[in-house]
Design a protein around this motif. Sequence first.
Motif, short mmCIF file in Angstrom:
data_model
loop_
_atom_site.label_atom_id
_atom_site.label_comp_id
_atom_site.label_asym_id
_atom_site.label_seq_id
_atom_site.Cartn_x
_atom_site.Cartn_y
_atom_site.Cartn_z
N SER A 13 0.84 -1.19 0.00
CA SER A 13 0.00 0.00 0.00
C SER A 13 0.87 1.24 0.00
O SER A 13 2.11 1.16 0.16
CB SER A 13 -0.91 0.01 1.24
OG SER A 13 -0.15 0.25 2.41
N GLN A 14 0.24 2.39 -0.15
CA GLN A 14 0.98 3.65 -0.13
C GLN A 14 1.78 3.82 1.14
O GLN A 14 2.89 4.36 1.12
CB GLN A 14 0.00 4.82 -0.28
CG GLN A 14 -0.53 5.03 -1.68
CD GLN A 14 -1.41 6.26 -1.76
OE1 GLN A 14 -2.19 6.55 -0.85
NE2 GLN A 14 -1.30 7.01 -2.85
N ASN A 15 1.25 3.34 2.25
CA ASN A 15 1.93 3.51 3.54
C ASN A 15 3.20 2.68 3.66
O ASN A 15 3.99 2.91 4.58
CB ASN A 15 0.97 3.13 4.68
CG ASN A 15 -0.22 4.06 4.77
OD1 ASN A 15 -0.11 5.24 4.41
ND2 ASN A 15 -1.36 3.55 5.23
N ASP A 16 3.40 1.75 2.75
CA ASP A 16 4.60 0.91 2.80
C ASP A 16 5.82 1.60 2.18
O ASP A 16 6.94 1.11 2.30
CB ASP A 16 4.36 -0.42 2.07
CG ASP A 16 3.34 -1.28 2.77
OD1 ASP A 16 3.41 -1.37 4.02
OD2 ASP A 16 2.46 -1.85 2.09
N PRO A 18 7.82 5.54 1.11
CA PRO A 18 7.85 7.01 1.15
C PRO A 18 7.43 7.51 -0.23
O PRO A 18 7.30 6.72 -1.18
CB PRO A 18 9.33 7.30 1.43
CG PRO A 18 10.06 6.16 0.80
CD PRO A 18 9.18 4.96 1.02
N PRO A 19 7.22 8.81 -0.40
CA PRO A 19 6.94 9.35 -1.74
C PRO A 19 8.06 8.95 -2.70
O PRO A 19 9.24 9.11 -2.39
CB PRO A 19 6.89 10.85 -1.51
CG PRO A 19 6.50 11.00 -0.07
CD PRO A 19 7.18 9.87 0.63
N ILE A 116 0.00 4.89 -8.30
CA ILE A 116 -0.65 5.60 -7.19
C ILE A 116 -0.64 4.74 -5.94
O ILE A 116 -0.33 5.20 -4.83
CB ILE A 116 -2.10 5.97 -7.57
CG1 ILE A 116 -2.10 6.95 -8.75
CG2 ILE A 116 -2.82 6.59 -6.37
CD1 ILE A 116 -3.48 7.24 -9.31
N ASN A 119 2.58 4.83 -3.90
CA ASN A 119 2.99 6.17 -3.45
C ASN A 119 3.92 6.90 -4.42
O ASN A 119 4.83 7.63 -4.01
CB ASN A 119 3.65 6.10 -2.06
CG ASN A 119 3.42 7.38 -1.26
OD1 ASN A 119 2.53 8.17 -1.57
ND2 ASN A 119 4.22 7.60 -0.23
N VAL A 121 4.97 9.84 -6.70
CA VAL A 121 4.68 11.27 -6.84
C VAL A 121 5.19 11.79 -8.18
O VAL A 121 4.82 12.88 -8.62
CB VAL A 121 5.29 12.09 -5.69
CG1 VAL A 121 4.65 11.72 -4.36
CG2 VAL A 121 6.81 11.92 -5.62
N LYS A 149 -2.55 12.66 -9.09
CA LYS A 149 -1.80 12.15 -7.94
C LYS A 149 -0.29 12.23 -8.14
O LYS A 149 0.46 12.17 -7.18
CB LYS A 149 -2.20 10.70 -7.66
CG LYS A 149 -3.68 10.49 -7.34
CD LYS A 149 -4.05 11.14 -6.02
CE LYS A 149 -5.50 10.81 -5.65
NZ LYS A 149 -5.90 11.43 -4.37
#
Length: 313
Positions: A13-16, A18-19, A116, A119, A121, A149
Amino acid sequence: MKVFTLRHPHEMSQNDFPPLSIALGFFDGVHLGHQKVIGAALNYAKENGVKSAVMTFDPHPSVVLSSKKSSVQYLSTLEQKISKIEALGVDYVLVVRFTSAFASLEPQEFVDQYLIGLNAVHITAGFDYSYGKFGRGKMETLPFHARGKFTSTTVEKQTDEHEKISSTRIRELLSKGETNKAAALLGTHYETEGLVVHGEKRGRKIGFPTANIDTRDGLLIPSPGVYAVKLKVNDTWHDGICNVGYKPTFNNPDHAQLSVEVHLFSFDESIYGEHVLVKWLDRIRSEKKFNGVDELVAQIEKDKEKALSIHRA
């Protein structure tokens, strides 16, 4: 550098992460064109205070997408590719297993789940990069699929003498034995991995003992001929000469198998079972059949002198 292998459907997931500033591509050989794409992703990461990443795929998409049995001749193993990417200073490598299920993702699904969703950017890719089912996603469509995003950079075609620098072109050069021209596009000499195995030991009998290299499946071997090479054994490089071919002087051409045999200068150690790396420097001549062992030995002496001059240069 951290390496993640993603199998569809992945559970990251995105939380796994950093940007991330992500470079997209297969990157076989990590040649100069690839380095331009990865370098652009690195520059964005540095300038914007985010981490850099490379997303690559395994195996080659053609293995899955082709209706015919595909036998891709790779310019690098996955391990070699990851090592070269790490040397460029990348923070993360994301290896996506290319399967039928993954290939069936619609372009928007790929972007949602693999860009997306991880994560991203910023995305960087070459001008001809495509994504999603049937390659319908293009760099021109990426801003639409990004849903605001992330931003993106398209790296234009990289050329050498007005021709595109590509893995396909490098394969063509190596298939013709043009290792020097291939090196100019790779940014370094071409290298293949292998295991030293027992051979017929004919070289030892005529005064030129050789290491018989069982090459890694799928790696492209330059066309038959004689080459000046370096061989890496136990983290040490040694100068040598290599014969690639079917040994027509000794073998029936109908039953011959391709062999890669390396004779090292000033080296007299047993290295059976060792994993080695062959660095292909320059082609000396094509393979030919000789009228007996004496004629072969005389030619090998000439080849050795030519190889020594290449190493000295």
